[in-house]
Design an enzyme around this catalytic site. Structure first.
Site, PDB file in Angstrom:
ATOM      1  N   CYS A 118      40.707  39.363  43.966  1.00  0.00           N
ATOM      2  CA  CYS A 118      39.905  38.469  43.128  1.00  0.00           C
ATOM      3  C   CYS A 118      39.074  39.340  42.201  1.00  0.00           C
ATOM      4  CB  CYS A 118      39.001  37.574  43.981  1.00  0.00           C
ATOM      5  SG  CYS A 118      37.895  36.520  43.016  1.00  0.00           S
ATOM      6  N   GLY A 119      39.383  39.293  40.906  1.00  0.00           N
ATOM      7  CA  GLY A 119      38.701  40.163  39.950  1.00  0.00           C
ATOM      8  C   GLY A 119      37.224  39.857  39.814  1.00  0.00           C
ATOM      9  N   THR A 120      36.889  38.565  39.645  1.00  0.00           N
ATOM     10  CA  THR A 120      35.471  38.213  39.538  1.00  0.00           C
ATOM     11  C   THR A 120      34.750  38.510  40.848  1.00  0.00           C
ATOM     12  OG1 THR A 120      35.978  35.907  40.122  1.00  0.00           O
ATOM     13  CG2 THR A 120      35.804  36.453  37.768  1.00  0.00           C
ATOM     14  N   GLY A 121      35.476  38.356  41.971  1.00  0.00           N
ATOM     15  CA  GLY A 121      34.883  38.676  43.263  1.00  0.00           C
ATOM     16  C   GLY A 121      34.571  40.155  43.400  1.00  0.00           C
ATOM     17  N   GLU A 167      38.965  32.264  48.348  1.00  0.00           N
ATOM     18  CA  GLU A 167      38.711  31.623  47.065  1.00  0.00           C
ATOM     19  C   GLU A 167      38.686  30.107  47.210  1.00  0.00           C
ATOM     20  OE1 GLU A 167      40.167  33.146  43.386  1.00  0.00           O
ATOM     21  OE2 GLU A 167      41.344  34.696  44.410  1.00  0.00           O
ATOM     22  N   ARG A 168      37.695  29.494  46.601  1.00  0.00           N
ATOM     23  CA  ARG A 168      37.590  28.036  46.673  1.00  0.00           C
ATOM     24  C   ARG A 168      38.815  27.411  46.012  1.00  0.00           C
ATOM     25  NH1 ARG A 168      33.168  26.276  41.959  1.00  0.00           N
ATOM     26  NH2 ARG A 168      34.144  27.499  40.311  1.00  0.00           N
ATOM     27  N   ASN A 226      47.223  38.997  43.209  1.00  0.00           N
ATOM     28  CA  ASN A 226      46.611  37.690  42.901  1.00  0.00           C
ATOM     29  C   ASN A 226      47.533  37.031  41.869  1.00  0.00           C
ATOM     30  OD1 ASN A 226      43.317  36.662  41.648  1.00  0.00           O
ATOM     31  ND2 ASN A 226      44.765  35.568  42.915  1.00  0.00           N
ATOM     32  N   CYS A 235      38.989  33.956  36.085  1.00  0.00           N
ATOM     33  CA  CYS A 235      39.742  34.757  37.053  1.00  0.00           C
ATOM     34  C   CYS A 235      39.960  36.132  36.441  1.00  0.00           C
ATOM     35  CB  CYS A 235      41.075  34.094  37.380  1.00  0.00           C
ATOM     36  SG  CYS A 235      42.147  35.104  38.424  1.00  0.00           S
ATOM     37  N   GLY A 236      39.396  37.147  37.053  1.00  0.00           N
ATOM     38  CA  GLY A 236      39.505  38.496  36.514  1.00  0.00           C
ATOM     39  C   GLY A 236      40.922  39.032  36.515  1.00  0.00           C
ATOM     40  N   HIS A 249      29.875  33.152  43.555  1.00  0.00           N
ATOM     41  CA  HIS A 249      30.301  34.075  44.619  1.00  0.00           C
ATOM     42  C   HIS A 249      29.172  34.288  45.622  1.00  0.00           C
ATOM     43  CE1 HIS A 249      34.069  35.377  42.709  1.00  0.00           C
ATOM     44  NE2 HIS A 249      33.406  35.195  41.589  1.00  0.00           N
ATOM     45  N   ASN A 282      31.833  32.115  37.685  1.00  0.00           N
ATOM     46  CA  ASN A 282      32.140  31.262  38.832  1.00  0.00           C
ATOM     47  C   ASN A 282      31.300  31.759  40.015  1.00  0.00           C
ATOM     48  OD1 ASN A 282      33.524  33.663  39.175  1.00  0.00           O
ATOM     49  ND2 ASN A 282      35.492  32.758  39.582  1.00  0.00           N
TER      50      ASN A 282
END
Length: 287
Positions: free
Chosen positions: A230-233, A221-222, A11, A73-74, A172, A170
């Site tokens: 995607c860390g937060t994902g 990702e939007r 990423n 963003c993670g 998800h 954010n």
């Protein structure tokens, strides 16, 4: 303007030192689109400015590749930690970074060279306290009737999917499915991102559960499209797995670009993310 290209599990973002490099705020979206372009610019999933902060040790000002502002963003925040330590902006292995108004706490793993005492070494991994997951629909946001969206049906081009919605700073939407490797995300990803139920668009994770400790995930990702990680994902996925009774509270998330270790401490209601950060190259670009 000087920049550094970095990535966490593939990423990748263009990192700008906001202490020394200055772009007028109104010109940043255009600059971000140029820098993110893989044919005409540097190339990346977006741009992250590392700025001074009077609320934390540093601010992460993050933009998607299309120039839109993002909250968190993670993978990006782990790279921020590596940047500020490796560049000597901090000597601490425990730092606070604010992004989108939320402060995250990061613990750095520093590899110091053997036989060379006194050298500071470099960051190889970071553990991030990602805070508490948010389930209230209007705070995610997602249009829904109940207090949570867990395994609810959603119709995309007349096909039914099941979504579990979580915000990690954010929005998800997590979709559990089989054959995730073969899914055509370039077709269905934009349909989820711009679905009427998501007033601020959404990041969509397509997840295949491999066992109680392991899942495979792809993400749309939007504002960017499919990314390698995607860390937060991953954090949202781990939470969604537990809410649906599919895995344990600590799991490995396998991604196209690598692996992240995610733990949801339900007693504290805090999600921890552990993973790598890497510098690719540095350079200068004319804007």
């Amino acid at each position: 303007m000087k920049f550094t290209k970095m990535h966490g599990c593939g990423n990748d973002y263009v990192y700008i030192n906001g202490f020394t490099e200055h772009i007028p705020q109104e010109k940043k979206p255009e600059a971000v689109r140029f820098l993110s372009n893989r044919n005409f610019g540097v190339g990346g999933d977006g741009v992250i400015f590392i700025n001074p902060s009077n609320q934390a040790d540093f601010e992460m000002e993050m933009y998607n590749a299309d120039g839109s502002r993002a909250q968190m963003c993670g993978n990006g925040i782990r790279c921020v930690a590596k940047y500020v330590y490796d560049k000597g902006l901090t000597d601490s292995e425990h730092i606070r970074v604010i992004s989108g108004g939320s402060i995250k706490y990061l613990d750095l793993t520093v590899e110091k060279p053997e036989g060379r005492p006194g050298e500071r070494g470099a960051v190889t991994g970071v553990r991030v306290n990602m805070g508490s997951p948010v389930f209230e629909p209007k705070r995610i946001p997602v249009i829904a009737d109940g207090e949570r969206v867990i395994n609810e049906p959603i119709y995309v081009e007349e096909k039914e999917y099941r979504i579990t919605c979580v915000s990690m700073g954010n929005p998800h939407a997590v979709v559990f499915a089989e054959g995730v490797s073969d899914m055509k995300l370039e077709q269905i990803g934009p349909l989820f991102e711009n679905h009427v139920r998501f007033p601020e668009r959404v990041n969509t994770e397509f997840v295949e559960v491999l066992d109680r400790q392991t899942v495979f995930m792809r993400v749309w990702e939007r504002g960017t499209g499919e990314t390698l990680a995607c860390g937060t994902g991953c954090c949202a996925t781990a939470v969604a797995c537990v809410l649906n009774g599919l895995t344990d509270r600590e799991i490995t998330v396998k991604l196209l670009g690598g692996e992240l270790r995610i733990e949801w401490d339900r007693d504290k209601n805090v999600v921890y993310m552990t993973g790598p950060a890497a510098t690719v190259f540095e350079g200068e670009v004319v804007l």
